[in-house]
Write a protein that holds these residues in place. Structure first.
Motif, short mmCIF file in Angstrom:
data_model
loop_
_atom_site.label_atom_id
_atom_site.label_comp_id
_atom_site.label_asym_id
_atom_site.label_seq_id
_atom_site.Cartn_x
_atom_site.Cartn_y
_atom_site.Cartn_z
N LEU A 112 -10.81 3.16 0.35
CA LEU A 112 -9.65 3.97 0.71
C LEU A 112 -9.95 4.62 2.05
N THR A 113 -9.06 4.46 3.04
CA THR A 113 -9.26 5.08 4.34
C THR A 113 -9.01 6.58 4.24
N LEU A 114 -9.39 7.31 5.28
CA LEU A 114 -9.14 8.76 5.30
C LEU A 114 -7.65 9.07 5.26
N ASP A 115 -6.85 8.10 5.70
CA ASP A 115 -5.39 8.27 5.68
C ASP A 115 -4.78 7.91 4.32
N GLY A 116 -5.63 7.49 3.40
CA GLY A 116 -5.16 7.17 2.05
C GLY A 116 -4.69 5.73 1.87
N GLU A 117 -4.97 4.87 2.86
CA GLU A 117 -4.56 3.47 2.74
C GLU A 117 -5.65 2.65 2.06
N ARG A 118 -5.23 1.74 1.17
CA ARG A 118 -6.19 0.88 0.48
C ARG A 118 -6.61 -0.27 1.39
N THR A 119 -7.90 -0.55 1.36
CA THR A 119 -8.45 -1.68 2.11
C THR A 119 -9.63 -2.22 1.30
N ALA B 17 -14.29 14.37 1.29
CA ALA B 17 -14.78 13.60 2.44
C ALA B 17 -13.90 13.85 3.66
N ARG B 18 -12.57 13.86 3.45
CA ARG B 18 -11.64 14.11 4.56
C ARG B 18 -11.92 15.46 5.21
N ASP B 19 -12.04 16.49 4.38
CA ASP B 19 -12.26 17.85 4.89
C ASP B 19 -13.59 17.95 5.62
N PHE B 20 -14.62 17.34 5.06
CA PHE B 20 -15.95 17.40 5.65
C PHE B 20 -15.98 16.73 7.02
N ILE B 21 -15.43 15.53 7.11
CA ILE B 21 -15.43 14.77 8.36
C ILE B 21 -14.61 15.50 9.43
N ALA B 22 -13.48 16.06 9.03
CA ALA B 22 -12.63 16.79 9.97
C ALA B 22 -13.36 18.03 10.50
N TYR C 298 -14.68 5.86 4.63
CA TYR C 298 -13.88 5.34 3.52
C TYR C 298 -14.36 5.98 2.22
N SER C 299 -13.48 6.02 1.26
CA SER C 299 -13.86 6.41 -0.11
C SER C 299 -14.03 5.14 -0.92
#
Length: 201
Positions: free
Chosen positions: A74-81, A136-141, A150-151
């Protein structure tokens, strides 16, 4: 004479008690606010700065193990990959978590490695093992890291290391050419050359 000796002992005991009390209060404060992980990580990053902990690219080579690209992310934007998006390229994949001090310790040198590697055939996958992707998003930001994060939604058995962080290097042909368990200093000339040589295979 016994009375005279007891006074300095009591004074010393009070000082030690006060010191331990201060350490406990600071430790408890860091723990309750969640900053203990980053403080420990900062201390460990000083150890990495010495260059003692470097990945041994020769001893770390795994003969015959193939990468499993069936790893949903899962990307930081919430998109699946998926890891399969990077098949055919050299992959530097680091399994980490926000609650892991050694992970935090090695991130600045991974960021420097990412900044120094200007090769479209080498990709970075910083794969967070946090159950809540928002952490993870908060930490990286907050830290301002720019490498791709990615998650991990499902971790294949081949990457099921009991140690965090664990770093894998996957060749364009799908071979796992390095597995390093624990923190390390990756922004070295030797490791950069190793990555570049893998991408030329």
């Amino acid at each position: 004479m016994n009375t005279k000796e007891s006074k300095p002992k009591k004074s010393t005991f009070k000082k030690e008690l006060l010191q331990w009390g201060i350490i406990f209060v600071i430790g408890a404060g860091l723990y309750t606010t969640g900053y203990h992980t980053e403080v420990i990580g900062k201390l460990q990053s000083m150890l990495l700065y010495t260059g003692i902990l470097q990945p041994n690219t020769e001893e770390s080579i795994i003969h015959g193990n193939k990468a499993d690209y069936n790893m949903p992310l899962l990307t930081l934007d919430g998109e699946r990959t998926s890891l399969s998006e990077f098949e055919g390229k050299t992959i530097f994949m680091n399994l980490w978590a926000t609650w892991c001090p050694p992970c935090i310790a090695e991130m600045p040198n991974i960021q420097r490695l990412y900044d120094d590697i200007d090769n479209e055939n080498i990709v970075f996958v910083m794969a967070s093992l946090d159950e809540d992707p928002q952490k993870a998003r908060d930490f990286i930001a907050r830290k301002g890291f720019t490498f791709p994060v990615y998650s991990v939604l499902t971790k294949p058995l081949i990457y099921d290391s009991s140690v965090v962080p664990t770093t894998y290097v996957i060749s364009p042909k799908g071979d796992i050419v390095m597995e390093h368990r624990g923190m390390a200093k990756y922004d070295t000339d030797d490791f950069k050359q190793f990555l570049l040589s893998i991408s030329d295979l």
